[in-house]
Design an enzyme around this catalytic site. Sequence first.
Site, short mmCIF file in Angstrom:
data_model
loop_
_atom_site.label_atom_id
_atom_site.label_comp_id
_atom_site.label_asym_id
_atom_site.label_seq_id
_atom_site.Cartn_x
_atom_site.Cartn_y
_atom_site.Cartn_z
N ASP A 13 -13.30 -5.03 3.29
CA ASP A 13 -13.21 -5.04 1.83
C ASP A 13 -12.90 -3.66 1.26
OD1 ASP A 13 -13.86 -7.75 1.96
OD2 ASP A 13 -16.01 -7.33 1.83
N LYS A 16 -7.58 -3.37 1.45
CA LYS A 16 -6.38 -3.48 2.30
C LYS A 16 -5.28 -4.27 1.59
CE LYS A 16 -9.02 -5.34 5.50
NZ LYS A 16 -10.37 -5.03 4.97
N GLY A 40 -10.83 -11.89 2.85
CA GLY A 40 -10.41 -12.10 1.46
C GLY A 40 -9.72 -10.83 1.01
N HIS A 41 -8.42 -10.88 0.81
CA HIS A 41 -7.64 -9.70 0.46
C HIS A 41 -7.12 -9.87 -0.96
CE1 HIS A 41 -6.82 -8.83 5.01
NE2 HIS A 41 -8.10 -8.81 4.69
N GLN A 223 -10.57 -7.66 8.34
CA GLN A 223 -11.85 -7.03 8.68
C GLN A 223 -11.67 -5.52 8.84
OE1 GLN A 223 -11.26 -10.31 10.67
NE2 GLN A 223 -11.90 -10.88 8.63
#
Length: 429
Positions: A13, A16, A40-41, A223
Amino acid sequence: MPVTIVLGGQWGDEGKGKIIDALAKDADVVVRANGSANAGHTVVTDEGVFKFRLIPSGILHPGCICVIGAGVALDPATVLEEVQQLRDRGVPAQNLRISSRCHLIMPYHPLQDRLEEESRGADMIGTTQRGNGPCYADKASRRGIRVADILDPEYLHRRLEPVLREKNAFLSGVYGHPGLDPAEIAEQYAAFGEQLAPFVTETELLVQDAIDAGRNVIIEGAQAAMLDIDYGTYPFVTSSSPTAAGVCQGAGIAPTQVDRVIGVYKAYLTRVGAGAFPTELHEEPGDTLRERGAEFGTVTGRPRRTGWFDAVQARFTARLNGLTEIALTKFDILDGVDPVQLCTGYQVHGEAVGAPPALITDYDQVEPIMENVEGWPEGSSSATSRTAMPESARRYIERVEAEVGVPVTFIGVGQHRDQLIRDATPSQV
Ligand code: GDP
Ligand code: IMO
Ligand code: MG
């Protein structure tokens, strides 16, 4: 044209998605290389907030081919849902390509993830419960089901029979959970196969052809290195390899083909889920950072734990990944915090320790050595260059560079895709 890896250098988080979106503007291909719908990006544009779980963060750029590489554990329902959500918002997903070699999240994977977590009790990892760990475990033990398999319903059925026999014995024997029906799953996944078929290809060849043709290729890590299955805070880790080496494998490229490796680091630190966190803040300004930084999990909504930038882990992950650059994100969240601290070393029983320990219980003895940097009362979010930033803010960035030994070439000063300073320190930026 370069091949650039973008990966997380902390516990995930870091932002990215935003960095990948910025680079994708000039890219031909973005390849998501590892992880599953546990990621979750986020990308924020004038059209609103986009949160990508499996679809690469370059999808908002129409000229960019977006590949889900073989290293990803693909949840077919999630990726189809993402495609639909994008189409509903006027973003066609025709540039999406999915590797025929991806392993699939099967219905028993999230179930197993949940049951295993519950049985861990106080030692719970705090997984996202998306079935990530069980899927990678099945891949390694060669009972996984891949995208190519669901395109051949007869083979799928044959393959599922023995797998389900074993899974059902495990589910009922260990957890007293009723078994699952192989015929039902075969039917459901054959239907997914039909829906996914237009996107499926040998993406490894597509990526290699793009590199051969001199195209600009971005590899998107999910990640982060401190969640790496080998080098993270084991067992409080994810089940794939989010390192530079791991994402090469997941994307189907060789280390010799990589030109740049950008490590994304938050200007402070967060962690979602359990596990060691030497610089964790249990009091202010931890809550302030959480509130201002909206530090709540993109996938699960869980509050993220907050703390100070940890240069010991940052140095470790920079070396493991051969970083050429750092993207330092969420810098604006530190505005007005005074002093800002960073951890420059660990002490264990009075002795200096140079790197994160292998044994998780050794973290209990770690005392972080902290350094204060004067805060900057002026905001940084309107700055468009590093030189225009407040002097003490620049000093903090220089301290990060000196401690980690890698230049900061991007500075995130807000959520919006435009709130990104690109500092031209290395010649290629
Ligand atoms: P990822 O998983 O590494 O892509 O990061 P996430 O999207 O899960 O979390 C990062 C969060 O911070 C998202 O809500 C982003 O919109 C936000 N973000 C990214 N960069 C910045 C920044 O420089 N400043 C601020 N304020 N927010 C940012
Ligand atoms: P992105 O790509 C932050 C964490 C979970 C848990 C551990 C294992 O958005 O940075 P898993 O479901 O993978 O078995 O959970 O890893 N985790 C993440 N934390 N960002 C992520 O992804 C994460 N993906 C997994 O919270 O601690
Ligand atoms: Mg995230």
